[in-house]
Design an enzyme around this catalytic site. Structure first.
Site, mmCIF file in Angstrom:
data_model
loop_
_atom_site.group_PDB
_atom_site.id
_atom_site.type_symbol
_atom_site.label_atom_id
_atom_site.label_comp_id
_atom_site.label_asym_id
_atom_site.label_seq_id
_atom_site.Cartn_x
_atom_site.Cartn_y
_atom_site.Cartn_z
ATOM 1 N N SER A 123 0.990 -1.170 -0.028
ATOM 2 C CA SER A 123 -0.063 0.024 0.021
ATOM 3 C C SER A 123 0.912 1.177 0.061
ATOM 4 O O SER A 123 1.687 1.594 -0.958
ATOM 5 C CB SER A 123 -0.953 -0.034 1.119
ATOM 6 O OG SER A 123 -1.819 0.879 0.922
ATOM 7 N N ASP B 31 -10.408 -3.816 -5.061
ATOM 8 C CA ASP B 31 -9.585 -2.727 -4.549
ATOM 9 C C ASP B 31 -9.526 -1.460 -5.306
ATOM 10 O O ASP B 31 -9.192 -1.568 -6.528
ATOM 11 C CB ASP B 31 -8.204 -3.245 -4.173
ATOM 12 C CG ASP B 31 -7.135 -2.461 -3.245
ATOM 13 O OD1 ASP B 31 -7.790 -1.014 -3.129
ATOM 14 O OD2 ASP B 31 -6.015 -2.881 -3.148
ATOM 15 N N HIS C 58 -8.012 -5.131 -0.372
ATOM 16 C CA HIS C 58 -6.774 -4.309 0.290
ATOM 17 C C HIS C 58 -6.692 -4.681 1.644
ATOM 18 O O HIS C 58 -7.517 -4.745 2.396
ATOM 19 C CB HIS C 58 -7.363 -2.841 0.144
ATOM 20 C CG HIS C 58 -6.031 -2.061 0.340
ATOM 21 N ND1 HIS C 58 -5.234 -1.665 -0.709
ATOM 22 C CD2 HIS C 58 -5.358 -1.604 1.463
ATOM 23 C CE1 HIS C 58 -4.371 -0.668 -0.211
ATOM 24 N NE2 HIS C 58 -4.173 -0.561 0.972
#
Length: 308
Positions: A149, A244, A274
């Site tokens: 991320s 996501d 995610h």
């Protein structure tokens, strides 16, 4: 979007367990309280470190790092954690880093970069770069960059900035990375209300690390997809979750590298969301993906490209 069909029962159980950790008013609480809630959630998923892994906490150029070793490593992985540049740290991703170390045999250096809103961009990048420079000076051998991320964003930014400064980056493995794609197109709209991460949350995270909320333009240390030059980047493996909003960032980053003549491969994990790294011990799809991630890191460390 029919997530009931796209997401299997194991993953829904993971989503519910995660959501159970978050009170309904979490977004309205102070940043300190949000971090406490996030850290408690991370602890609830924390797996024991493999017995073969040893750790050492250090301060390098003012940046806290945790070094994981198993045996006598010849390669180093620099890992930057996710958390929207607001939450997370050495503890939240401790088990992930330990397992990467155990499964690859490589040294892993986890970077505890400064967080927003106390620290504005480019503080996070500066810390990641400082840790990277320390790795260059402290250890011999090649380096693999990896993160999830927000951490994937930082590692990619380091790879872009490192061009012409070092040839020791063997590759980068990026897990559901947020690279600064078009928030008004593709997966950002398709999965705007996805479980675990929404488009509105992404917009908050994009602005919170910028002074007055003004997002920089043309600054690859903030958003690697803003770079105008994708040549000379290391071999890159991108792993995204299909459900996501940031999914297409991985595809687009791959496409930019390929268009510039580089080497890149994109794996899109169907039915995952995610943050699924925490589900790797309870969800079959996440377990299989984590194995692919570890194998990718190991392969790049050995200068092997297994995707031709």
């Amino acid at each position: 979007m029919d997530y009931e069909q796209l997401i299997d029962a194991e993953t829904w159980a993971f989503i519910r367990r995660t959501n159970d950790c978050y009170p309904a008013d979490t977004a309205e609480r102070s940043v300190a309280e949000q971090r406490e809630i996030y850290n408690a959630m991370a602890r609830s998923f924390l797996a024991p470190r493999p017995d073969v892994v040893e750790t050492e906490d250090r301060q390098v150029h003012g940046v806290p790092v945790r070094i994981y070793t198993a045996g006598d490593p010849t390669r180093t992985v620099m890992y930057c954690h996710g958390g929207g540049f607001v939450v997370g740290g050495l503890e939240s991703h401790d088990d992930v880093c330990a397992e990467i170390c155990a499964q690859t045999g490589y040294r892993v250096v986890a970077v505890d970069y400064r967080l927003a809103p106390e620290h504005m961009h480019p503080a996070m990048f500066d810390d990641a770069w400082a840790a990277f420079e320390w790795i260059l000076s402290e250890y011999e051998g090649g380096i693999v960059l990896s993160g999830d991320s927000a951490g994937a964003n930082l590692c990619a930014a380091v790879a872009h900035y490192a061009r012409g400064r070092t040839d020791r980056i063997l590759g980068q493995v990026m897990i559901y990375g947020a690279f600064g794609g078009d928030v008004n197109a593709g997966s950002y709209l398709e999965h705007a209300k996805a479980p675990m991460l929404t488009r509105d949350e992404i917009l908050f995270y994009q602005g919170v690390r910028c002074k007055d909320g003004k997002v920089p333009q043309g600054d690859p240390t903030y958003a690697p997809l803003q770079d105008g030059d994708f040549s000379g980047l290391p071999a890159t493996i991108l792993i995204s979750a299909d459900c996501d909003p940031v999914r297409d960032d991985s595809r687009d980053y791959r496409d930019r590298i390929l268009a510039a003549g580089g080497k890149a491969h994109w794996i899109n994990e169907e039915g995952l969301v995610h943050g699924y790294l925490r589900a790797r011990h309870s969800v079959g799809r996440a377990r299989d993906s984590f194995e692919r991630i570890s194998l990718a890191i190991e392969a790049l460390g050995q200068e092997i490209w297994p995707y031709d």
